[in-house]
Structure formats: C-alpha cells, structure tokens
Design a protein around this motif. Structure first.
Motif, PDB file in Angstrom:
ATOM      1  N   TYR A   1      72.530  38.583  65.507  1.00 45.87           N
ATOM      2  CA  TYR A   1      71.995  38.375  66.854  1.00 45.87           C
ATOM      3  C   TYR A   1      73.104  38.411  67.890  1.00 45.87           C
ATOM      4  O   TYR A   1      72.956  39.030  68.968  1.00 45.87           O
ATOM      5  N   LYS A   2      74.248  37.772  67.603  1.00 44.31           N
ATOM      6  CA  LYS A   2      75.352  37.737  68.569  1.00 44.31           C
ATOM      7  C   LYS A   2      75.949  39.132  68.763  1.00 44.31           C
ATOM      8  O   LYS A   2      76.368  39.485  69.877  1.00 44.31           O
ATOM      9  N   TYR A   3      75.989  39.928  67.705  1.00 41.47           N
ATOM     10  CA  TYR A   3      76.527  41.280  67.842  1.00 41.47           C
ATOM     11  C   TYR A   3      75.621  42.134  68.726  1.00 41.47           C
ATOM     12  O   TYR A   3      76.098  42.889  69.593  1.00 41.47           O
ATOM     13  N   ASN A   4      74.301  42.028  68.535  1.00 46.61           N
ATOM     14  CA  ASN A   4      73.379  42.788  69.380  1.00 46.61           C
ATOM     15  C   ASN A   4      73.348  42.237  70.806  1.00 46.61           C
ATOM     16  O   ASN A   4      73.121  42.982  71.760  1.00 46.61           O
ATOM     17  N   GLN A   5      73.582  40.929  70.979  1.00 49.27           N
ATOM     18  CA  GLN A   5      73.710  40.373  72.327  1.00 49.27           C
ATOM     19  C   GLN A   5      74.943  40.936  73.021  1.00 49.27           C
ATOM     20  O   GLN A   5      74.917  41.235  74.219  1.00 49.27           O
TER      21      GLN A   5
END
Length: 719
Positions: free
Chosen positions: A158-162
């Motif tokens: 999730y943090k990478y796509n954010q």
C-alpha cells in the motif's frame, strides 16, 4: 550435495557495503530476496523444500524451490514430498525455514561467515509473537545478523502504491495471498490493525478446488492434472463473475454464450494410423511372392517325400532279403542267425515288413490298399489266438496274450474310425439338406433356425438350473427360494444316499456286524460314482445348440449368441477408437466457480467471510472515528496479492462494498501497479531511507526486553 535450483548464484555480495540492508519478502508461495534501494529482487524461488534420497548412493539431498524435473529421475521422491514452513501464512516449521534461508543466502553470494547486513523481513498482519520470536532467534543465532525489522507485506504494498500516487493516505488494502486473505484499513498512511480482518482462503484453495473438479470430471486424465499445470490453467482462464447465480444459469441452459466462454485444453494425442487399401500392383506382387514361397515349400516337401520313400524301399528290400536267407537256415541255427540282425523271431521280421509296407504305401498315397491289405492279413498276424493254451509253450502264451491285446485294440480303433466316418456322412447329409432348405426359402429357414436356437437355449439353461438347484421350485415349505441337499441330487446320487442311510440305520441297531458277509462289500460298488448313469459328459442339446449357433453366424451377420451378450441386452459391446476429442479437457463453469470461493468460502466448507464482507466489517470497526473517514477510506481501496489478478475482481468488489455502504458513498477500487512484486519493492524502498535504522532492533535489545516488548513492536511506515 549442493542445492539444486534454477536460480543463479550472485557474485557481487562482497562488493555491497555492510550498511546496506537485505530485504526479504517471505511469502507462503514465493520467497524473494534482494538489496535495499533496488527495483527488482535478486533471488526468487518457490517457498518449498523437498529432501529425497539418491537412488544409487542413498544420500539425502535438499531441493529448495523450483527444480529441474529431468534431475528427479535420479532420486527417490516417494517418501519425501514438497513441504512448506507455513501454516495459514504463519511460519511454524523453522527447520524447513532454515533450509530456505541457507539456500537464499547461498544464492545471494554469502559464504560461511556471518551475515553482516541488517535484515528487513515481511510477515502477515497480526503475526503471533511466538513465530516472530522464533524467526528473530533463528536470524540472530544461526546467521549472526546485526539487526532485524519486521513489516507487514500488505502495508509495504500500500505504501509503495501511495508513493506512486495510485492510492491516498486514507484507504483500504485488500490483500489476497496464497493461503490467506487480509483486509487492512489505513489512516494517515498507517495501518490500523485493530480493524483488520482475515480469512483462511487464498490462491492455494482455488488451485486445489480446480484440481478436484477437473479430476472428478476427467478421472482418466488425472496424471496430466499436476499441481503446476492446474496453477497455470487457473491463472490463464479463471475469472470473477459479476453475478454468480446468473452465470451458473447461463451454463445450465447451454447457451451459445456459454460455449464461447468454455476453454479447451488439448492434451498430446497421436491419431491412429489409417491403413490404406493396397494397390493392384501390391496385391499382384504379394500373390507372386506367396506363389514363389508355396512352390519352394512344395519342392522341399516333394524332396523330403522322395527321400523317405527311398529309405523305406531300401529297408523293405533288406527285410525281404533277410526272410529269403532265413528260409535256408536250419531251425536250430535260427536264434544265432537272428542275434546278429537284432530281431528275435521270424514273426517279428514279418511284422516289421508289414509296418514298412504300410508306411511306404502311405507315403505313396495308397491308403485304400493299405486298409485292404490289413484286412486280408489280419488272420495271418494273429495266428495264436485260436490255439488252446495247453498246446503252447510259455513264450507262445505270452505272444498269444500280446496278439489278443493288439487285436482288441485294432478292432476298437476300427470301430471308432467307422463311427466317425458314419457321423461325418450324417453331418454332410444334414448340411446338404439344410442348404437345400435355405436355398428354397432363405427367410423361412433363418426364422426356423432362430426359433430352434431360442428353444435349445431355454432347454439348456433350464437343465443347468436343475443341476444347480434341483428339479423343484419353491414348493411346500421352501418359501424362501432356497433348496435342500436332496433337491440338488440326481437319481444316482439319491440312490447312494439311500444305500448309505440304510446301512447306517439297519446295521446300527445292535452289534456292528457290517463286513462279515461278502455281500456287504458290494454296497461300496453300488455307491461308487463310476456307476453314475447321469450324462455328465457332453450333452446332445448343447452340441446341437453349438451347431445351430455356428450356422447362424455363417448366414446372419447380425446374430450374436446370448452367452456372449451383455446383461442389458443382446447387442454386443461396441468399442470406438480414441479420437482427438477424448484428449481434450474443457474448462467451462470451473472458470468462475473456483475463484468464487474468495467471496463465498462456504463452497469448500470454510464458514468464514468473503473479501467484500471483510471490507464491510473493517469499515464498521472504524465507526468511532467518524463518517467522513469511512467515506474517505472507500474512495481508495487497493487490491493486491497474487489472487487479485483475476479479471472482474474490481467490479465484483465494488458491487459487494456498495451493497453494504449508504447510497451515494464514493467507492473507488484500485489495482496495484504490480500485485506480486509491490510488497518487495515497497520494503526495499522503505529500507533505503534514513529512517529505517531507527526501526530495527539488535540482538541485545531482543534478549534484554524479551517477548513482551516484541509483541508490542510495530514498524512505523510514515515519518
């Protein structure tokens, strides 16, 4: 022995500074390892271990991850199957985990020295502290790593796509992995574990369900349905349907749209070679070749026959010359003269002459003359039969017995031969009459034969039943249909039983005197089975039935005997050759039925919530934080994990979440940029920042603070 794998060993391990962390995505399906700051992992392999024995040396070899199937022919894999260190996404077999880490560090290029790099390793959400503690102990004690950090796989994705701008700070991460599925809400970029949900259904269950359905549908192709092949079929053909019930009805009706959605997997198949009819030149060539071979065999047989005739003629001349010499020898000198020739008497020489003459005429084809000669010379051969015994010497008495035996045997053979000849004449006469009747009216003749065949069949069948069950039906008190011992006996057996019973009761009244009289022993002769008059031999009805059946086979191609017909009818079983369609596996309703267990786990007996229901439950657990926050979370729903790659997943999740949210709630389903590698990439990006060093703990902290501190340990993803 060294590890067997397709993964190439890295050569730049010593060139990487010790401050660069090693990032490990320890998934239940695949293991990924690489360096922080890089965009791709260096090592990728299946997270399984197999330890077979070598067939020759007996040495145990460790096979980690993917292996070459061609090498397995050298190992005995019957007692060692693939094993995983995971149970529902939680590591519990640390002996297997040690094999996997040994292989991973070896492929990364590390030698036997301690691993002098910090480690960032992923785990599932809310991982039990026992599993986390054992993993930390394994890395510290076995590999000597300086520091460790644990992070949740779905949070890194999730943090990478954010970071890529795909999702917002507030959102929902739906991660469907190999053995479990998680739903984790994010607020201000941090996961809220108090509101997360988990279901023990993932890609493993979808593959296993598809394998079961195809195995039941095509049991004769089970050897082809390996786990790897079914996994490929799942990823290539399965999809998520928007409305499961309507899709099922579509396939039940067999509409054209259902046929278009059906996929076909063609198995290897070699068509049966079709034999082309030979040409006229080939037929003529084979006929000429057969004629040539036949001529050669005839010449060989003629040469052999001529040679045999010459030998017999020479032998006959020698015997006749011996008889002529014997006429000029005195009676007292005959024994000494015959001792040199090998014969005992003049009669023996004459008998040899008769045999050689018969053989010679038989070789020349003069059979009729042999029989006439045999009949004329019968009285000359048996000269001692009519002479009284008191006029013969002991040697002549023995010769008389031998002649009597030979005469009796010869007469018996002649009678049997005459009987066979008469039977053959009778058979030819009947066949001739049958053929005349058939030519007069073929249809009537065939109908009569069929009627006769049915009558004889019933008669023979009834006779067999009588021999088995007796001549009585369910009469009297025999209501159950069984038969007693007496009903199964024939007339001769009943007579034996009567004699035996009489002897037992009459002789047993007083003193046992059986055997004193000679007539008592005649009872055994009467009871002997040799005196049975029952026709245990061949039956006339059965012989006639066989003759009629043979005749029907000749004139009626559609005739099939009842004894060879199947129990369901008189039609013979017909076997068709295998075609291309027999080696096809059709995947129709299975395409959407198997992935449906992600939304309805009860289809495989798991009474847990599906993905859409878990999303609703997680959002409801955030009600205390305000309605505005809930609406913001549904506006950024990220789906990640290998089991979220099915077509139609986004539309189905949006429809399921919309049914549980108020009307007008903004819902946006986002697919991860790379649902498989985003976890490792997010972890590698996080480990390359300056804040990572503040999130790790070393061996000293682990042993001083204990498991209670490790239970509360959580990685901070936002700074």
């Amino acid at each position: 022995m060294p590890f067997i794998s397709r993964t190439q060993r890295q050569s730049d391990y010593n060139l990487i500074p010790s401050s660069c962390p090693i990032v490990i995505d320890n998934g239940a399906s695949y293991f990924r390892m690489g360096w922080a700051g890089e965009s791709e992992p260096r090592i990728i392999f299946r997270n399984i271990v197999q330890r077979p024995r070598h067939k020759i040396t007996g040495e145990t070899v460790t096979i980690v991850g993917d292996h070459d199937p061609a090498l397995l022919k050298y190992f005995d894999c019957t007692r060692s199957g693939p094993r995983s260190a995971f149970d529902n996404d939680v590591v519990f077999q640390f002996e297997i985990m040690e094999y996997i880490l040994d292989f991973a560090f070896d492929r990364l290029g590390a030698d036997q020295s301690p691993i002098n790099h910090p480690i960032l390793i992923t785990e599932c959400a809310c991982n039990p502290v026992q599993s986390r503690s054992k993993m930390a102990e394994l890395l510290f004690e076995t590999y000597g790593v300086p520091s460790i950090a644990f992070g949740v796989d779905a949070a890194f994705s999730y943090k990478y796509n954010q970071k890529l701008g795909i999702c917002d700070r507030n959102g929902l991460a739906i991660c469907s992995g190999f053995s479990t599925s998680h739903v984790i809400p994010f607020i201000n970029g941090e996961p809220v574990y108090e509101a997360c949900c988990r279901t023990n259904v993932g890609g493993y269950h979808v593959t296993d369900y598809l394998k079961q359905l195809l195995s039941l549908k095509y049991p004769h192709h089970m050897a082809r349905l390996t786990w790897e092949k079914v996994e490929d079929l799942k990823m290539e053909h399965c999809y998520i349907t928007f409305d499961y019930a309507s899709e099922v009805r579509l396939f039940q009706k067999g509409a054209k749209e259902a046929e278009e959605k059906t996929r076909c997997w063609q198995l290897p198949w070699t068509p049966t070679p079709v034999e082309e009819p030979p040409s006229e030149e080939e037929i003529a060539r084979k006929a000429a070749l057969r004629e040539k071979h036949g001529q050669r065999l005839r010449e060989m047989a003629e040469a052999k026959r001529s040679s045999k005739i010459n030998e017999l003629e020479n032998e006959l001349k020698g015997l006749e010359f011996l008889i002529q010499q014997l006429r000029h020898v005195n009676g007292n000198d005959i024994p000494s003269f015959l001792a040199e020739t090998g014969y005992v008497s003049k009669q023996e020489i004459e008998s040899a002459i008769v045999k050689v003459t018969q053989s010679l005429r038989k070789a020349k084809g003069e059979q009729d003359e042999i029989e006439e000669k045999q009949d004329l010379s019968a009285t000359e051969k048996y000269t001692l039969i009519d002479v009284p015994d008191n006029m013969l010497t002991p040697e002549q008495i023995k010769e008389k017995k031998r002649q009597l035996f030979l005469k009796t045997t010869s007469e018996g053979r002649q009678r049997a031969k005459q009987k066979r000849f008469e039977e053959e004449l009778e058979r030819e006469r009947r066949n001739k009459e049958d053929e005349e009747r058939r030519l007069e009216n073929p249809e009537l003749y065939m109908e009569q034969l069929r009627v006769k065949y049915n009558d004889l069949s019933e008669k023979v069948e009834q006779r067999k039943k009588q021999k088995t069950n007796g001549n009585h039906g369910n009469e009297g008190n025999n209501v159950s249909g069984g038969v007693g011992r007496g009903e199964r006996l024939n007339a001769a057996q009943k007579e034996r039983m009567r004699l035996l019973t009489t002897a037992a009761f009459d002789r047993g009244k007083g003193e046992d005197t059986f055997g004193i009289k000679d007539e008592d022993w005649q009872l055994y002769k009467k009871m002997s089975k040799d005196n049975d008059d029952e026709d245990d031999g061949p039956n006339e009805d059965e012989a006639e039935l066989a003759r009629v059946a043979s005749r029907l086979r000749e004139i009626d191609p559609t005739f099939f005997p009842k004894s060879e017909a199947s129990s369901s009818g008189t039609e013979p079983p017909r076997f068709r050759p295998l075609t291309k369609e027999d080696f096809q596996i059709l995947i129709g309703v299975e395409r959407f039925r198997c992935p449906e267990i992600l939304f309805h786990p009860n289809l495989i007996g798991i009474e847990q919530a599906g993905l859409d229901e878990m999303a609703g439950v997680s959002i409801q657990r955030l009600q205390s934080r305000g309605q505005k926050l809930e609406d913001g979370i549904t506006n950024s729903v990220l789906i990640t994990g290998g089991s979220c790659l099915y077509p139609g997943m986004s539309e189905r999740l949006e429809a399921g979440i919309r049914m549980m949210r108020p009307c007008g709630t903004p819902i946006r389903i986002i697919r991860a940029s790379d649902a498989v590698l985003d976890t490792w990439r997010g972890a590698a990006s996080f480990a390359s920042t300056m804040h990572f060093s503040r999130q790790v703990f070393n061996k000293k902290d682990y042993y001083e603070k204990g498991e209670d501190w490790l239970r509360q340990y959580q990685l901070k993803y936002t700074f």
